[in-house]
Design an enzyme around this catalytic site. Structure first.
Site, mmCIF file in Angstrom:
data_model
loop_
_atom_site.group_PDB
_atom_site.id
_atom_site.type_symbol
_atom_site.label_atom_id
_atom_site.label_comp_id
_atom_site.label_asym_id
_atom_site.label_seq_id
_atom_site.Cartn_x
_atom_site.Cartn_y
_atom_site.Cartn_z
ATOM 1 N N GLU A 1 103.728 17.010 -54.603
ATOM 2 C CA GLU A 1 103.251 18.386 -54.752
ATOM 3 C C GLU A 1 103.675 18.995 -56.082
ATOM 4 O OE1 GLU A 1 107.167 18.716 -52.409
ATOM 5 O OE2 GLU A 1 105.550 17.275 -52.720
ATOM 6 N N ASN B 1 102.305 20.562 -44.786
ATOM 7 C CA ASN B 1 101.717 19.358 -44.201
ATOM 8 C C ASN B 1 102.051 19.230 -42.724
ATOM 9 O OD1 ASN B 1 100.153 18.071 -46.143
ATOM 10 N ND2 ASN B 1 101.898 17.038 -47.094
ATOM 11 N N ASP C 1 106.202 23.240 -58.689
ATOM 12 C CA ASP C 1 106.268 22.632 -57.370
ATOM 13 C C ASP C 1 105.678 23.603 -56.353
ATOM 14 O OD1 ASP C 1 107.682 20.277 -55.923
ATOM 15 O OD2 ASP C 1 108.287 22.020 -54.760
ATOM 16 N N ILE C 2 104.827 23.102 -55.457
ATOM 17 C CA ILE C 2 104.307 23.962 -54.388
ATOM 18 C C ILE C 2 105.437 24.238 -53.396
ATOM 19 C CG2 ILE C 2 102.645 24.172 -52.488
ATOM 20 C CD1 ILE C 2 100.773 22.352 -54.020
ATOM 21 N N ASP D 1 95.913 17.723 -48.439
ATOM 22 C CA ASP D 1 95.147 17.161 -49.557
ATOM 23 C C ASP D 1 94.199 18.198 -50.144
ATOM 24 O OD1 ASP D 1 96.427 14.776 -49.160
ATOM 25 O OD2 ASP D 1 94.736 13.764 -48.204
#
Length: 300
Positions: A217, A181, A173-174, A190
């Site tokens: 993500e 965002n 997971d980021i 993106d």
């Protein structure tokens, strides 16, 4: 077409192969086999054809039997097959269509008809391949999507059980991507996802390794024939690769740049596990990685 489509001509008469090759070689890459066994070997080789022109009347294994075997195998059933034959009885044509052929070409060959039918079925094959690719590839990152991952994991787990082998899964997971965002905007978000996906794909080199976008993500890597120690090493390589992108993340609570939290799990053939079980184990390890401060690898 950037690359010529492959056509496999299967006929026990050299002259027929020669005639068809002369007709088609300027527009397609031609492969040729003189027996059913040779044809099956070519189809299941490293460069399978996009279309098969198959003679019916051949010694040992006739065209009908070759067609039956091809349509019974998941690796070859999608390849369109045109029978080439001197037979003109309607029941012979009906039998071929029942077995899965898409068309007939009769001898002696009429160049205009041969070229037209081959072109039609090659175009249909290319369109079908494109549709299937679009259904299995994530539109944003251009790597396999969740649907593709689900199918692949199920297939690989069956292989693990059959061969009593190993499989490792990395779920990642980021870190603080929502904050990314919110801070930089969705266009930047993106772009970040695309760069991370490319970095992940560059970290796995073996043919069986599989990288996909799991959702949002989250990304996932399937590592067949990989034990826990090896998987942890690959996960750490992935973590460092994403850090090495140096994508600024001023809103992160863990690093100045985009980072990953990764959970690793490993299963063996002597375990009875479902895809959901494996995903849940990797997800639990990922949760521990986040609880441990993020930007790290935890094995479940």
């Amino acid at each position: 077409m950037d690359e010529l489509s492959r056509i496999l001509i299967v006929d026990d008469e050299r002259q027929n192969i020669k005639v068809l090759t002369e007709l088609l070689r300027n527009d397609y890459k031609i492969m040729a086999s003189k027996t059913g066994e040779q044809a099956l070997s070519a189809v299941f080789g490293p460069n399978p054809p996009d279309l098969i022109l198959l003679d019916i009347m051949m010694p040992e294994i006739n065209g009908y039997e070759v067609c039956r075997r091809l349509k019974a195998n998941s690796r070859s059933r999608h390849i369109p097959l045109i029978f080439i034959t001197a037979l003109d009885a309607s029941d012979d044509e009906a039998k071929g269509f029942e077995l899965g052929a898409v068309d007939y070409i009769t001898k002696p060959f009429k160049p205009i008809i041969v070229k037209a039918r081959v072109r039609t079925h090659i175009q249909l094959k290319l369109k079908t391949d494109l549709i299937e690719r679009m259904a299995s590839i994530d539109g944003l990152t251009d790597i396999p999507n969740r649907r593709n991952f689900d199918v692949t994991l199920e297939k690989e787990l069956r292989r693990v059980a059959r061969n009593n082998s190993l499989l490792s899964l990395i779920l990642m997971d980021i870190d603080f991507f929502k904050k990314y965002n919110d801070h930089y905007g969705h266009a930047k978000g993106d772009s970040c996802l695309r760069r991370v996906a490319k970095a992940l794909a560059g970290c796995v080199q073996r043919a069986g390794d599989f990288v996909a976008r799991y959702g949002g993500e989250e990304f996932v890597i399937i590592l067949p024939e990989t034990d826990r120690t090896e998987a942890i090493g690959i996960a750490e390589k992935v973590r460092l690769a994403v850090m090495g992108l140096n994508i600024e993340h001023a809103a992160s609570d863990v690093a100045d740049h985009v980072s990953l939290s990764l959970g690793v799990t490993t299963v063996s053939g002597d375990q009875t596990v479902s895809p959901v079980d494996v995903i849940n184990e990797a997800d639990a390890a990922l949760y521990k990685a986040k609880a441990s401060g993020r930007n790290c690898v935890i094995s479940g």
